[in-house]
Design a protein around this motif. Structure first.
Motif, PDB file in Angstrom:
ATOM      1  N   MET A   1      27.580  35.903  50.658  1.00  0.00           N
ATOM      2  CA  MET A   1      27.682  37.071  49.781  1.00  0.00           C
ATOM      3  C   MET A   1      28.448  36.672  48.529  1.00  0.00           C
ATOM      4  O   MET A   1      29.456  35.981  48.604  1.00  0.00           O
ATOM      5  CB  MET A   1      28.370  38.223  50.500  1.00  0.00           C
ATOM      6  N   ILE A   2      27.945  37.127  47.388  1.00  0.00           N
ATOM      7  CA  ILE A   2      28.616  36.888  46.114  1.00  0.00           C
ATOM      8  C   ILE A   2      29.031  38.244  45.558  1.00  0.00           C
ATOM      9  O   ILE A   2      28.209  39.144  45.409  1.00  0.00           O
ATOM     10  CB  ILE A   2      27.698  36.142  45.133  1.00  0.00           C
ATOM     11  N   TYR A   3      30.340  38.371  45.265  1.00  0.00           N
ATOM     12  CA  TYR A   3      30.922  39.615  44.756  1.00  0.00           C
ATOM     13  C   TYR A   3      31.399  39.411  43.333  1.00  0.00           C
ATOM     14  O   TYR A   3      31.807  38.319  42.957  1.00  0.00           O
ATOM     15  CB  TYR A   3      32.166  40.012  45.576  1.00  0.00           C
ATOM     16  N   ASP A   4      31.422  40.502  42.565  1.00  0.00           N
ATOM     17  CA  ASP A   4      32.072  40.443  41.266  1.00  0.00           C
ATOM     18  C   ASP A   4      33.541  40.821  41.449  1.00  0.00           C
ATOM     19  O   ASP A   4      34.006  41.035  42.567  1.00  0.00           O
ATOM     20  CB  ASP A   4      31.359  41.321  40.231  1.00  0.00           C
ATOM     21  N   ASN A   5      34.263  40.940  40.341  1.00  0.00           N
ATOM     22  CA  ASN A   5      35.698  41.232  40.392  1.00  0.00           C
ATOM     23  C   ASN A   5      35.998  42.632  40.934  1.00  0.00           C
ATOM     24  O   ASN A   5      37.082  42.891  41.430  1.00  0.00           O
ATOM     25  CB  ASN A   5      36.313  41.048  39.005  1.00  0.00           C
ATOM     26  N   ASP A   6      35.018  43.545  40.848  1.00  0.00           N
ATOM     27  CA  ASP A   6      35.200  44.911  41.341  1.00  0.00           C
ATOM     28  C   ASP A   6      34.683  45.094  42.764  1.00  0.00           C
ATOM     29  O   ASP A   6      34.475  46.212  43.214  1.00  0.00           O
ATOM     30  CB  ASP A   6      34.473  45.894  40.414  1.00  0.00           C
ATOM     31  N   LYS A   7      34.429  43.990  43.468  1.00  0.00           N
ATOM     32  CA  LYS A   7      33.936  43.985  44.864  1.00  0.00           C
ATOM     33  C   LYS A   7      32.517  44.521  45.010  1.00  0.00           C
ATOM     34  O   LYS A   7      32.118  44.938  46.089  1.00  0.00           O
ATOM     35  CB  LYS A   7      34.881  44.760  45.793  1.00  0.00           C
ATOM     36  N   ASN A   8      31.742  44.538  43.928  1.00  0.00           N
ATOM     37  CA  ASN A   8      30.325  44.901  44.011  1.00  0.00           C
ATOM     38  C   ASN A   8      29.529  43.686  44.485  1.00  0.00           C
ATOM     39  O   ASN A   8      29.715  42.586  43.975  1.00  0.00           O
ATOM     40  CB  ASN A   8      29.795  45.353  42.644  1.00  0.00           C
ATOM     41  N   VAL A   9      28.641  43.900  45.449  1.00  0.00           N
ATOM     42  CA  VAL A   9      27.836  42.803  45.979  1.00  0.00           C
ATOM     43  C   VAL A   9      26.712  42.489  44.989  1.00  0.00           C
ATOM     44  O   VAL A   9      25.892  43.342  44.679  1.00  0.00           O
ATOM     45  CB  VAL A   9      27.250  43.166  47.360  1.00  0.00           C
ATOM     46  N   LEU A  10      26.700  41.246  44.498  1.00  0.00           N
ATOM     47  CA  LEU A  10      25.662  40.813  43.567  1.00  0.00           C
ATOM     48  C   LEU A  10      24.522  40.106  44.290  1.00  0.00           C
ATOM     49  O   LEU A  10      23.383  40.159  43.851  1.00  0.00           O
ATOM     50  CB  LEU A  10      26.258  39.867  42.522  1.00  0.00           C
ATOM     51  N   ARG A  11      24.848  39.445  45.385  1.00  0.00           N
ATOM     52  CA  ARG A  11      23.839  38.687  46.127  1.00  0.00           C
ATOM     53  C   ARG A  11      24.248  38.625  47.597  1.00  0.00           C
ATOM     54  O   ARG A  11      25.404  38.371  47.909  1.00  0.00           O
ATOM     55  CB  ARG A  11      23.743  37.276  45.547  1.00  0.00           C
TER      56      ARG A  11
ATOM     57  N   GLY B   1      33.637  35.862  33.729  1.00  0.00           N
ATOM     58  CA  GLY B   1      34.573  36.601  34.563  1.00  0.00           C
ATOM     59  C   GLY B   1      34.804  35.927  35.900  1.00  0.00           C
ATOM     60  O   GLY B   1      34.414  34.782  36.125  1.00  0.00           O
ATOM     61  N   ASP B   2      35.450  36.673  36.791  1.00  0.00           N
ATOM     62  CA  ASP B   2      35.807  36.156  38.112  1.00  0.00           C
ATOM     63  C   ASP B   2      34.871  36.715  39.173  1.00  0.00           C
ATOM     64  O   ASP B   2      34.526  37.902  39.149  1.00  0.00           O
ATOM     65  CB  ASP B   2      37.248  36.529  38.456  1.00  0.00           C
ATOM     66  N   TYR B   3      34.496  35.856  40.111  1.00  0.00           N
ATOM     67  CA  TYR B   3      33.594  36.217  41.200  1.00  0.00           C
ATOM     68  C   TYR B   3      34.130  35.612  42.497  1.00  0.00           C
ATOM     69  O   TYR B   3      34.967  34.707  42.470  1.00  0.00           O
ATOM     70  CB  TYR B   3      32.177  35.690  40.928  1.00  0.00           C
ATOM     71  N   THR B   4      33.632  36.109  43.614  1.00  0.00           N
ATOM     72  CA  THR B   4      34.001  35.583  44.928  1.00  0.00           C
ATOM     73  C   THR B   4      32.742  35.283  45.702  1.00  0.00           C
ATOM     74  O   THR B   4      31.820  36.097  45.735  1.00  0.00           O
ATOM     75  CB  THR B   4      34.846  36.614  45.717  1.00  0.00           C
ATOM     76  N   ILE B   5      32.702  34.113  46.322  1.00  0.00           N
ATOM     77  CA  ILE B   5      31.606  33.776  47.222  1.00  0.00           C
ATOM     78  C   ILE B   5      32.200  33.706  48.628  1.00  0.00           C
ATOM     79  O   ILE B   5      33.247  33.094  48.840  1.00  0.00           O
ATOM     80  CB  ILE B   5      30.891  32.466  46.814  1.00  0.00           C
ATOM     81  N   GLU B   6      31.547  34.378  49.565  1.00  0.00           N
ATOM     82  CA  GLU B   6      32.041  34.483  50.938  1.00  0.00           C
ATOM     83  C   GLU B   6      30.936  34.026  51.883  1.00  0.00           C
ATOM     84  O   GLU B   6      29.798  34.496  51.795  1.00  0.00           O
ATOM     85  CB  GLU B   6      32.427  35.935  51.232  1.00  0.00           C
ATOM     86  N   VAL B   7      31.260  33.102  52.786  1.00  0.00           N
ATOM     87  CA  VAL B   7      30.310  32.606  53.776  1.00  0.00           C
ATOM     88  C   VAL B   7      30.866  32.939  55.150  1.00  0.00           C
ATOM     89  O   VAL B   7      31.995  32.560  55.479  1.00  0.00           O
ATOM     90  CB  VAL B   7      30.071  31.093  53.630  1.00  0.00           C
ATOM     91  N   THR B   8      30.063  33.636  55.965  1.00  0.00           N
ATOM     92  CA  THR B   8      30.468  34.021  57.311  1.00  0.00           C
ATOM     93  C   THR B   8      29.525  33.382  58.317  1.00  0.00           C
ATOM     94  O   THR B   8      28.312  33.567  58.240  1.00  0.00           O
ATOM     95  CB  THR B   8      30.420  35.555  57.481  1.00  0.00           C
TER      96      THR B   8
END
Length: 128
Positions: free
Chosen positions: A64-74, A96-103
């Motif tokens: 999952m890829i999130y933007d800085n506002d925790k909206n899921v982009l992918r 800007g800043d993004y977060t990639i999360e792998v579960t």
């Protein structure tokens, strides 16, 4: 008689040392840390990031890829069974800043990504 007692004592001492030197086999499976099962690298064109999940990890992986506002982009689901790797292009994202999360199973790995312009090229940095 003394010789037979000495030989018996020597035999017992040697056999005890032999059994003490043999390590016991472990019956539980040692699970490596999640960071060793999931790796991040840049794509060869430097336009994005590649996520790789170790082939020994059972089940599926959710990226999952999130933007800085925790909206899921992918949101993407990777199936395992062999070494799984997939690339994600980041140069189309806004600065800007993004977060990639792998579960995978019960392991979660998060990485912070910063996207910026360097001249006319869109660049990104994967933070710790």
């Amino acid at each position: 008689m003394k010789a037979s007692i000495k030989l018996t004592a020597l035999f017992l001492l040697a056999s005890t040392g032999l059994f003490a030197a043999t390590p016991a086999k472990s019956t539980h499976r040692v699970t490596p840390p999640a960071k060793d099962m999931i790796t991040f690298s840049t794509l060869s064109s430097s336009r994005g990031i590649a996520v790789s999940v170790d082939k020994n990890e059972s089940g599926k992986a959710i990226v999952m890829i999130y933007d800085n506002d925790k909206n899921v982009l992918r949101k993407d689901i990777l199936t395992s069974g062999r070494a799984t790797e997939k690339g994600y292009v980041l140069n189309t994202l806004d600065n800007g800043d993004y977060t990639i999360e792998v579960t995978t199973n019960k392991h979660v790995v998060k990485k912070a990504i910063h996207v910026y312009n360097e001249g006319e090229n869109k660049m990104f940095i994967i933070k710790g």
